[in-house]
Design a protein around this motif. Structure first.
Motif, PDB file in Angstrom:
ATOM      1  N   HIS A  35     -30.010-112.661 -12.153  1.00 15.47           N
ATOM      2  CA  HIS A  35     -29.489-113.305 -10.959  1.00 15.47           C
ATOM      3  C   HIS A  35     -28.311-112.501 -10.392  1.00 15.47           C
ATOM      4  N   LEU A  36     -27.071-112.967 -10.578  1.00 23.11           N
ATOM      5  CA  LEU A  36     -25.939-112.242  -9.988  1.00 23.11           C
ATOM      6  C   LEU A  36     -25.026-111.691 -11.075  1.00 23.11           C
ATOM      7  N   ASP A  58     -34.715-112.822  -9.697  1.00 24.98           N
ATOM      8  CA  ASP A  58     -35.820-113.040  -8.757  1.00 24.98           C
ATOM      9  C   ASP A  58     -35.411-112.660  -7.340  1.00 24.98           C
ATOM     10  N   ILE A  59     -34.333-111.899  -7.220  1.00 27.26           N
ATOM     11  CA  ILE A  59     -33.894-111.375  -5.922  1.00 27.26           C
ATOM     12  C   ILE A  59     -33.654-109.875  -6.069  1.00 27.26           C
ATOM     13  N   ALA A  60     -33.657-109.183  -4.937  1.00 29.99           N
ATOM     14  CA  ALA A  60     -33.465-107.729  -4.979  1.00 29.99           C
ATOM     15  C   ALA A  60     -31.982-107.381  -5.091  1.00 29.99           C
ATOM     16  N   ASN A  62     -29.074-103.831  -5.020  1.00 32.39           N
ATOM     17  CA  ASN A  62     -28.882-102.465  -4.531  1.00 32.39           C
ATOM     18  C   ASN A  62     -27.612-101.935  -5.192  1.00 32.39           C
ATOM     19  N   ASN A  76     -30.262 -97.481  -4.547  1.00 34.38           N
ATOM     20  CA  ASN A  76     -31.187 -98.018  -3.541  1.00 34.38           C
ATOM     21  C   ASN A  76     -31.760 -99.383  -3.933  1.00 34.38           C
ATOM     22  N   THR A  77     -32.496 -99.944  -3.003  1.00 35.92           N
ATOM     23  CA  THR A  77     -32.952-101.332  -3.192  1.00 35.92           C
ATOM     24  C   THR A  77     -33.881-101.445  -4.391  1.00 35.92           C
ATOM     25  N   PRO A  79     -36.237-104.135  -6.119  1.00 33.23           N
ATOM     26  CA  PRO A  79     -36.882-105.460  -6.109  1.00 33.23           C
ATOM     27  C   PRO A  79     -36.918-106.084  -7.508  1.00 33.23           C
ATOM     28  N   PRO A  80     -37.174-107.375  -7.566  1.00 34.68           N
ATOM     29  CA  PRO A  80     -37.258-108.053  -8.874  1.00 34.68           C
ATOM     30  C   PRO A  80     -38.296-107.394  -9.778  1.00 34.68           C
ATOM     31  N   CYS A  98     -22.876-103.978  -6.525  1.00 32.83           N
ATOM     32  CA  CYS A  98     -24.114-104.132  -5.758  1.00 32.83           C
ATOM     33  C   CYS A  98     -23.740-104.226  -4.282  1.00 32.83           C
ATOM     34  N   ILE A 100     -25.518-105.403  -1.913  1.00 31.10           N
ATOM     35  CA  ILE A 100     -25.966-106.686  -1.357  1.00 31.10           C
ATOM     36  C   ILE A 100     -25.099-107.826  -1.867  1.00 31.10           C
ATOM     37  N   HIS A 101     -24.754-107.778  -3.159  1.00 27.96           N
ATOM     38  CA  HIS A 101     -24.026-108.885  -3.786  1.00 27.96           C
ATOM     39  C   HIS A 101     -22.701-108.370  -4.350  1.00 27.96           C
TER      40      HIS A 101
END
Lengths: 116, 358
Positions: A35-36, A58-60, A62, A76-77, A79-80, A98, A100-101
């Motif tokens: 997750h995070l 279950d999330i992408a 980066n 780079n990105t 995916p799960p 990350c 994204i996060h």
């Protein structure tokens, strides 16, 4: 007899000390993201080792690594269910974040190349 | 005289049975779950686990580097509503983050220095104590760092922090407030101004909503439409991939495929090779959502129906489009259920009193 044995032992030890030592094979260290959260492994990869980031979320994600000299490597990105890997090129402190996060944050140290 | 084939009692029972059956058909299956906490497609264990993920925390976290005190909070509130923090002397933080508009301004795009329109919508400032990155593009790593950005932005309050300190020192009534909040010699300084503003903002927390009461076990706190909406939100519609946690945001950054502009969002600060950050903006919280809009970082969508339609279509396909953006078919009833769910995230607004400025 005793003197010969002692001399032999000394030569043997000297030979061991000056013989070329084979380098340890490069290892792989896995860091799991759920997750995070990037789970701390406690492992210290060495220069030449591969660090693998496994996305169990279950999330992408980066991820990017910031090295002690300020250089940044982006993976780079991701995916799960996928993995991204990078080889550690220099020793020092590494911060993993990350794009994204921003809440994801982990750190580890890369040590000098290990000897057998 | 004709004799009835069935007895009177039998006929009454028959009418009652048929009448009840007809009523059941008219109200439909959707309302049959109105009086319990079951949701179609979700086991009780799954539902309990999901509720736990959205349970609100007990207290407000304050950083060790800037702990809370009532004096600091009160000073921060005075500064937040003081227009002397802007160059014109006419714009405070509260001008855009207006509590009467849910700590925003109700506009599609904010209005800055000299009444010039800005590129982005004003975000509300509730529940910031739990934030991981601030501003629509996440360029502020802390509320303390964020606090000075709108003050010093030339197109917003257009000040320098030096001038802010100079002005505050010229107001005799501020000296005792800073002294009470921070102590020490010369407490009116840049660091303490931003520390007080950050402290006040951390105290702005959404009230308890019907959804919170449902999560805590009050089954009738939300209706069956909203419960179905919650199942959609966390399942088929994929909303909770980003709108997660009790704040309904994980502070993540995504390009959701909106109509693009010159504003690259987080892409302005990420290396060009990080394609996913081009056109990426922060996931906003959905608590206390103003259902009259406008929506999105630049206010380009005006109705909640347009927002749901955008997500159903999956956004404009381009290299930077977020991995989480996937088109989904939603029936009219499902769309209504999602809106019903969002409505349950709104709490009664907390009472706000404006400070008397020194």
């Amino acid at each position: 007899m005793g003197r010969s044995f002692a001399l032999g032992t000394a030569f043997a030890m000297l030979a061991l000390a000056i013989a070329p030592v084979p380098l340890a094979r490069a290892a792989t260290v896995e860091i799991v993201i759920e997750h995070l959260e990037a789970h701390e492994t406690g492992a210290e990869p060495a220069v030449g080792d591969t660090v693998v980031f496994s996305n169990h979320a279950d999330i992408a994600h980066n991820l990017y690594l910031t090295f002690e000299d300020g250089t940044v490597e982006t993976l780079n990105t991701q995916p799960p269910g996928t993995q991204k890997s990078t080889v550690m090129k220099k020793a020092g402190h590494v911060i993993v974040r990350c794009w994204i996060h921003p809440i994801i944050h982990m750190e580890f140290d890369v040590i000098e190349k290990k000897l057998n | 005289m004709l004799e009835p084939i069935l007895g009177t009692r039998t006929l009454i029972a028959w009418f009652v049975a048929v009448g009840c059956l007809s009523y059941g058909v008219v109200i439909g299956p959707g309302d049959a779950t109105n009086d319990n906490n079951a949701i179609e497609g979700l086991s009780a264990a799954d539902l309990a686990g999901l509720k736990q993920k959205f349970r609100r925390p007990e207290g407000i976290p304050f950083p060790r580097s800037n702990p809370h005190s009532l004096e600091k909070e009160q000073l921060g509130k005075a500064l937040f509503f003081d227009p002397r923090l802007s160059r014109s002397g006419s714009m405070s933080c509260g001008t855009c983050h207006n509590p009467s508009f849910g700590w925003s301004d109700g506009l599609a795009k904010a209005v800055g220095f000299g009444m010039a329109p800005l590129a982005r919508r004003t975000p509300h400032v509730r529940n910031m104590a739990w934030g991981a990155a601030f501003q629509w593009d996440g360029r502020a790593p802390s509320l303390e760092a964020q606090a000075k950005m709108p003050i010093t932005a030339p197109d917003e309050m257009n000040m320098t922090m030096d001038l802010v300190v100079e002005r505050l020192k010229a107001v005799p009534g501020y000296a005792p407030l800073f002294q009470a909040a921070f102590g020490g010699e010369d407490p009116i300084n840049q660091k303490n101004v931003t520390a007080a503003l950050a402290t006040f903002q951390r105290t702005l927390v959404s009230g308890k909503s019907p959804f919170d009461r449902w999560v805590e076990g009050e089954d009738s706190a939300i209706g069956s439409e909203a419960k179905r909406g919650f199942a959609l939100f966390t399942g088929k519609a994929h909303c909770s991939a980003c709108h997660s946690s009790w704040r309904f945001s994980d502070d993540s950054f995504h390009d959701i495929g909106l109509k693009a502009s010159e504003d690259l969002g987080r892409g302005k600060f990420a290396p060009p090779s990080v394609v996913a950050m081009q056109n990426a903006f922060k996931t906003p919280s959905l608590r206390d959502l103003r259902l009259q809009g406008p929506y999105m970082h630049d206010g380009q969508l005006h109705t909640i129906d347009a927002v749901i339609e955008h997500y159903a279509k999956g956004g404009e396909k381009r290299p930077s489009l977020s991995f989480e953006m996937k088109s989904v078919e939603l029936s009219e009833r499902e769309r209504r259920d999602l809106v019903a769910f969002l409505e349950t995230l709104a709490a009664e607004p907390m009472p706000v009193s404006l400070p008397v400025l020194p």
